[in-house]
Design an enzyme around this catalytic site. Structure first.
Site, short mmCIF file in Angstrom:
data_model
loop_
_atom_site.label_atom_id
_atom_site.label_comp_id
_atom_site.label_asym_id
_atom_site.label_seq_id
_atom_site.Cartn_x
_atom_site.Cartn_y
_atom_site.Cartn_z
N ASP A 251 4.84 -8.29 1.41
CA ASP A 251 3.12 -8.37 1.55
C ASP A 251 2.64 -7.66 2.89
OD1 ASP A 251 0.33 -8.76 0.98
OD2 ASP A 251 0.55 -11.08 1.55
N GLY A 252 2.18 -6.51 3.05
CA GLY A 252 1.75 -5.98 4.00
C GLY A 252 0.85 -6.76 4.90
N ASP B 175 -4.14 0.40 3.99
CA ASP B 175 -4.59 1.50 2.74
C ASP B 175 -4.27 0.82 1.52
OD1 ASP B 175 -5.26 3.60 1.37
OD2 ASP B 175 -3.01 4.60 1.90
N HIS C 151 0.41 -0.78 3.72
CA HIS C 151 0.60 -0.30 2.17
C HIS C 151 1.16 1.08 2.15
CE1 HIS C 151 -2.36 -3.75 2.36
NE2 HIS C 151 -2.28 -4.12 1.14
N GLU D 265 5.79 -2.44 1.37
CA GLU D 265 5.53 -2.02 0.29
C GLU D 265 6.03 -3.03 -0.78
OE1 GLU D 265 3.80 0.70 -1.62
OE2 GLU D 265 4.23 -0.72 -3.25
N SER E 179 1.81 8.42 3.69
CA SER E 179 1.49 8.26 4.85
C SER E 179 2.72 7.76 6.12
CB SER E 179 0.53 6.92 5.12
OG SER E 179 1.01 5.93 4.21
N HIS F 184 -5.53 11.19 5.50
CA HIS F 184 -4.32 11.79 6.23
C HIS F 184 -4.84 12.58 7.33
CE1 HIS F 184 -1.60 10.59 2.36
NE2 HIS F 184 -1.83 9.66 3.27
N1 SAM Z 1 -0.48 4.45 2.22
C1 SAM Z 1 -0.02 5.33 1.45
C2 SAM Z 1 -0.25 6.81 1.67
O1 SAM Z 1 -1.28 7.27 2.42
O2 SAM Z 1 0.29 7.72 1.42
C3 SAM Z 1 -0.61 5.14 -0.01
C4 SAM Z 1 -0.79 3.70 -0.29
S1 SAM Z 1 -1.42 3.21 -1.97
C5 SAM Z 1 -3.11 3.61 -1.80
C6 SAM Z 1 -1.45 1.52 -1.92
C7 SAM Z 1 0.04 0.77 -2.11
O3 SAM Z 1 0.22 -0.55 -1.74
C8 SAM Z 1 0.88 0.75 -3.53
O4 SAM Z 1 1.98 1.44 -3.33
C9 SAM Z 1 0.92 -0.44 -3.68
O5 SAM Z 1 2.08 -0.81 -4.76
C10 SAM Z 1 1.02 -1.15 -2.34
N2 SAM Z 1 0.78 -2.57 -2.50
C11 SAM Z 1 -0.23 -3.11 -3.10
N3 SAM Z 1 -0.29 -4.50 -2.53
C12 SAM Z 1 0.43 -4.54 -1.37
C13 SAM Z 1 0.69 -5.73 -0.42
N4 SAM Z 1 0.00 -6.78 -0.67
N5 SAM Z 1 1.41 -5.24 0.37
C14 SAM Z 1 2.24 -4.23 0.58
N6 SAM Z 1 2.09 -3.16 -0.29
C15 SAM Z 1 1.08 -3.51 -1.44
#
Ligand code: SAM
Length: 306
Positions: A159-160, A180, A49, A131, A113, A26
């Site tokens: 899916d991101g 992320d 993500h 997400e 984020s 961050h």
């Molecule tokens: N970026 C966030 C932050 O900095 O506050 C934290 C994200 S966390 C490390 C990863 C997130 O990605 C989780 O909430 C998980 O559920 C989600 N996730 C996992 N695979 C994903 C995908 N293929 N597409 C979107 N989200 C996904």
């Protein structure tokens, strides 16, 4: 591509919010945004993500893991001792931003984020957040709705990695992509690299910021190595910032039970970084390593190329 999302549902960022990896991620994110938002032209930010958006540091998840105590909360506790030497501007900016989500001297809320990004955006900028976890996506949508940001912020429950593609290149030709993942599924490592490779063919001048864990696994080591190759091949500059807080070695307790160290280190790899970023991060990373370091392995590294 068919994506097996079955096993990732156990990852919840609420356990990790405000940990040393979030401090690094961050702080870097904020420093990038500060620079990109100095230009008049509209910016699109894509958070592939996103997580739940807002976290309670006094809630059950955070209390169980205690990770923020070795991250953001430890920085706050150390503030008095570093005041004399002066807080690095990028770290000060990060601490003040997180603190602005809380009432005076309370540190109960930690912004993820999407909230850090949205706080900085101007009316003309756009934010797309992805997400896939049903519960986190629902919480994220509800949290974002509270902002009343209208069409500025779009929450996509998909899916991101795949979803990113449809937004590149962005109409205003300016974008920051934060990638992320939780890396809970082993294929995330390869998907990160494939996603960045694809994104560079769609929009080579975007700024890409990729978080990765530094753990003793070959596929984790491969992430920065492969990203460097991608950036070099595309002829784009890159910056690799990493923070180590402790040894990655396994230890054992008195009963001989193996103690896993938890996440010892992580990195942020940035393609097309602002030219001011390396200098801005140098003193901030040095202070992070000093304050958050848990043993003699604490260190930081800043490497650039292109
Ligand atoms: N970026 C966030 C932050 O900095 O506050 C934290 C994200 S966390 C490390 C990863 C997130 O990605 C989780 O909430 C998980 O559920 C989600 N996730 C996992 N695979 C994903 C995908 N293929 N597409 C979107 N989200 C996904």
């Amino acid at each position: 591509m068919t994506v097996n999302i079955g096993i990732m549902f156990s990852y919840r960022h609420a356990f990790h919010a405000g940990n040393h990896a979030d401090v690094l991620k961050h702080t870097v994110l904020l420093a990038i945004l500060r620079h990109l938002l100095q230009k008049e032209a509209a910016l699109m930010v894509l958070d592939t993500h996103a997580g739940a958006g807002l976290y309670r540091l006094d809630g059950d998840y955070a209390a169980t893991s205690g990770e923020a105590g070795h991250g953001y909360l430890q920085l706050i506790a150390a503030l008095k001792s570093v005041v004399a030497e002066g807080l690095a501007p990028a770290l000060k900016d990060y601490i003040e931003l997180v603190a602005s989500f809380n009432s005076k001297d309370s540190h109960k809320v930690y912004p993820g984020s999407p909230f850090i990004i949205q706080r900085l955006l101007r009316e003309r900028d756009k934010l797309k957040v992805f997400e896939i976890h049903p519960t986190d996506a629902k919480t994220l949508s509800a949290n974002i709705a509270q902002l009343e940001a209208g069409r500025q912020v779009a929450v996509l429950r998909e899916d991101g990695f795949e979803g990113l593609k449809k937004f590149l290149p962005p109409p205003a030709r300016r974008a920051l992509v934060l990638c992320d993942p939780s890396y809970e599924i082993k294929t995330d490592y390869a998907r990160v690299v494939a996603t960045v490779a694809d994104a560079l063919t769609r929009f080579a001048t975007g700024t890409y910021a990729i978080w990765y864990p530094i753990i003793p696994r070959p596929e984790a080591h491969d992430v920065p190595r492969k990203l460097k190759t991608l950036a070099d091949k595309a002829g784009k500059p890159w910056l690799n910032a990493s923070l180590t807080v402790k040894s990655s070695k396994l230890t054992s307790d008195e009963a001989g039970e193996v103690i896993r160290p938890g996440l010892p280190a992580s990195g942020m790899f940035i393609i097309n970084p602002p030219h001011t970023l390396k200098a801005a991060l140098q003193p901030a990373l040095a202070q992070m390593a000093k304050i958050l370091g848990q043993d003699q392995n604490a260190a930081f590294a800043l490497e650039s190329g292109g």
